[in-house]
Design a protein around this motif. Sequence first.
Motif, PDB file in Angstrom:
ATOM      1  N   LEU A 206       0.833  -1.199   0.000  1.00  0.00           N
ATOM      2  CA  LEU A 206       0.000   0.000   0.000  1.00  0.00           C
ATOM      3  C   LEU A 206       0.871   1.254   0.000  1.00  0.00           C
ATOM      4  O   LEU A 206       0.646   2.187  -0.772  1.00  0.00           O
ATOM      5  CB  LEU A 206      -0.913  -0.014   1.231  1.00  0.00           C
ATOM      6  N   PHE A 207       1.885   1.266   0.848  1.00  0.00           N
ATOM      7  CA  PHE A 207       2.811   2.396   0.953  1.00  0.00           C
ATOM      8  C   PHE A 207       3.515   2.627  -0.382  1.00  0.00           C
ATOM      9  O   PHE A 207       3.537   3.747  -0.895  1.00  0.00           O
ATOM     10  CB  PHE A 207       3.825   2.098   2.065  1.00  0.00           C
ATOM     11  N   ASP A 208       4.095   1.565  -0.950  1.00  0.00           N
ATOM     12  CA  ASP A 208       4.842   1.697  -2.199  1.00  0.00           C
ATOM     13  C   ASP A 208       3.949   2.122  -3.357  1.00  0.00           C
ATOM     14  O   ASP A 208       4.369   2.882  -4.227  1.00  0.00           O
ATOM     15  CB  ASP A 208       5.565   0.389  -2.531  1.00  0.00           C
ATOM     16  N   LYS A 209       2.716   1.645  -3.376  1.00  0.00           N
ATOM     17  CA  LYS A 209       1.784   1.989  -4.448  1.00  0.00           C
ATOM     18  C   LYS A 209       1.426   3.478  -4.435  1.00  0.00           C
ATOM     19  O   LYS A 209       1.250   4.085  -5.490  1.00  0.00           O
ATOM     20  CB  LYS A 209       0.511   1.143  -4.307  1.00  0.00           C
ATOM     21  N   HIS A 210       1.325   4.078  -3.252  1.00  0.00           N
ATOM     22  CA  HIS A 210       0.805   5.446  -3.136  1.00  0.00           C
ATOM     23  C   HIS A 210       1.825   6.505  -2.741  1.00  0.00           C
ATOM     24  O   HIS A 210       1.472   7.681  -2.676  1.00  0.00           O
ATOM     25  CB  HIS A 210      -0.356   5.465  -2.132  1.00  0.00           C
ATOM     26  N   LYS A 211       3.063   6.140  -2.482  1.00  0.00           N
ATOM     27  CA  LYS A 211       4.020   7.126  -1.978  1.00  0.00           C
ATOM     28  C   LYS A 211       4.291   8.261  -2.969  1.00  0.00           C
ATOM     29  O   LYS A 211       4.418   9.418  -2.566  1.00  0.00           O
ATOM     30  CB  LYS A 211       5.316   6.460  -1.520  1.00  0.00           C
ATOM     31  N   ALA A 212       4.356   7.966  -4.261  1.00  0.00           N
ATOM     32  CA  ALA A 212       4.579   9.034  -5.247  1.00  0.00           C
ATOM     33  C   ALA A 212       3.365   9.961  -5.313  1.00  0.00           C
ATOM     34  O   ALA A 212       3.509  11.183  -5.381  1.00  0.00           O
ATOM     35  CB  ALA A 212       4.880   8.435  -6.608  1.00  0.00           C
ATOM     36  N   GLU A 213       2.189   9.374  -5.275  1.00  0.00           N
ATOM     37  CA  GLU A 213       0.947  10.148  -5.298  1.00  0.00           C
ATOM     38  C   GLU A 213       0.861  11.091  -4.102  1.00  0.00           C
ATOM     39  O   GLU A 213       0.298  12.182  -4.188  1.00  0.00           O
ATOM     40  CB  GLU A 213      -0.232   9.174  -5.294  1.00  0.00           C
ATOM     41  N   ALA A 214       1.429  10.666  -2.975  1.00  0.00           N
ATOM     42  CA  ALA A 214       1.416  11.473  -1.750  1.00  0.00           C
ATOM     43  C   ALA A 214       2.571  12.471  -1.717  1.00  0.00           C
ATOM     44  O   ALA A 214       2.757  13.166  -0.720  1.00  0.00           O
ATOM     45  CB  ALA A 214       1.463  10.565  -0.531  1.00  0.00           C
ATOM     46  N   GLY A 215       3.378  12.518  -2.778  1.00  0.00           N
ATOM     47  CA  GLY A 215       4.476  13.481  -2.845  1.00  0.00           C
ATOM     48  C   GLY A 215       5.748  13.035  -2.162  1.00  0.00           C
ATOM     49  O   GLY A 215       6.607  13.841  -1.844  1.00  0.00           O
ATOM     50  N   ARG A 216       5.906  11.737  -1.938  1.00  0.00           N
ATOM     51  CA  ARG A 216       7.091  11.200  -1.276  1.00  0.00           C
ATOM     52  C   ARG A 216       7.642  10.005  -2.054  1.00  0.00           C
ATOM     53  O   ARG A 216       7.731   8.896  -1.531  1.00  0.00           O
ATOM     54  CB  ARG A 216       6.745  10.791   0.149  1.00  0.00           C
ATOM     55  N   PRO A 217       8.051  10.232  -3.324  1.00  0.00           N
ATOM     56  CA  PRO A 217       8.460   9.111  -4.171  1.00  0.00           C
ATOM     57  C   PRO A 217       9.680   8.341  -3.673  1.00  0.00           C
ATOM     58  O   PRO A 217       9.814   7.155  -3.957  1.00  0.00           O
ATOM     59  CB  PRO A 217       8.732   9.763  -5.526  1.00  0.00           C
ATOM     60  N   GLY A 218      10.545   8.966  -2.919  1.00  0.00           N
ATOM     61  CA  GLY A 218      11.747   8.291  -2.433  1.00  0.00           C
ATOM     62  C   GLY A 218      11.619   7.704  -1.035  1.00  0.00           C
ATOM     63  O   GLY A 218      12.580   7.171  -0.494  1.00  0.00           O
ATOM     64  N   ALA A 219      10.429   7.779  -0.457  1.00  0.00           N
ATOM     65  CA  ALA A 219      10.242   7.321   0.927  1.00  0.00           C
ATOM     66  C   ALA A 219      10.370   5.799   1.032  1.00  0.00           C
ATOM     67  O   ALA A 219      10.046   5.067   0.106  1.00  0.00           O
ATOM     68  CB  ALA A 219       8.869   7.762   1.428  1.00  0.00           C
ATOM     69  N   VAL A 220      10.865   5.364   2.188  1.00  0.00           N
ATOM     70  CA  VAL A 220      11.011   3.942   2.478  1.00  0.00           C
ATOM     71  C   VAL A 220      10.294   3.662   3.789  1.00  0.00           C
ATOM     72  O   VAL A 220      10.506   4.358   4.781  1.00  0.00           O
ATOM     73  CB  VAL A 220      12.505   3.553   2.594  1.00  0.00           C
ATOM     74  N   LEU A 221       9.440   2.651   3.788  1.00  0.00           N
ATOM     75  CA  LEU A 221       8.693   2.288   5.001  1.00  0.00           C
ATOM     76  C   LEU A 221       9.505   1.311   5.827  1.00  0.00           C
ATOM     77  O   LEU A 221       9.963   0.300   5.308  1.00  0.00           O
ATOM     78  CB  LEU A 221       7.348   1.664   4.619  1.00  0.00           C
ATOM     79  N   GLU A 222       9.667   1.616   7.089  1.00  0.00           N
ATOM     80  CA  GLU A 222      10.335   0.705   8.025  1.00  0.00           C
ATOM     81  C   GLU A 222       9.283   0.097   8.934  1.00  0.00           C
ATOM     82  O   GLU A 222       8.539   0.816   9.583  1.00  0.00           O
ATOM     83  CB  GLU A 222      11.357   1.453   8.885  1.00  0.00           C
ATOM     84  N   VAL A 223       9.225  -1.225   8.964  1.00  0.00           N
ATOM     85  CA  VAL A 223       8.297  -1.927   9.851  1.00  0.00           C
ATOM     86  C   VAL A 223       9.144  -2.717  10.831  1.00  0.00           C
ATOM     87  O   VAL A 223       9.981  -3.506  10.413  1.00  0.00           O
ATOM     88  CB  VAL A 223       7.363  -2.874   9.062  1.00  0.00           C
ATOM     89  N   TRP A 224       8.923  -2.521  12.118  1.00  0.00           N
ATOM     90  CA  TRP A 224       9.724  -3.224  13.131  1.00  0.00           C
ATOM     91  C   TRP A 224       8.990  -4.403  13.648  1.00  0.00           C
ATOM     92  O   TRP A 224       7.866  -4.457  13.893  1.00  0.00           O
ATOM     93  CB  TRP A 224      10.102  -2.307  14.277  1.00  0.00           C
TER      94      TRP A 224
END
Length: 117
Positions: free
Chosen positions: A99-117
């Motif tokens: 979900l994060f990877d699919k929408h991160k560019a649309e949300a204006g954060r194309p280079g963002a990486v999600l960290e799940v602990w």
Amino acid sequence: RARARARRYGYRVHPVYNFGECDTFDTFHWFAKLRMKLNAYKIPAVLFFGNMFFPLFPRTDINMHTFIGKAIDLPKIEEPTKEDVDKWHKTYSDALRALFDKHKAEAGRPGAVLEVW
């Protein structure tokens, strides 16, 4: 704890991610080291600033984007084992990452990486 309960009773869960939520408050990075030392002694220490006129309220000039993923139907497992917990945690985490990877560019954060602990 909530996810364990969800597995025990067979709930339906949705991965949800809010882009921009972390920008609603500013924290003071120089305070982090002292905060961790205080936390070691069970003394909570939080220092943040939100709205300019009401610092305890979130900033209002931030655009937030909320995305809700497809439902995950958890099976009813009376006594979930560690393997059950790990399997369904991975299922949820993978769905959240997708979900994060699919929408991160649309949300204006194309280079963002999600960290799940």
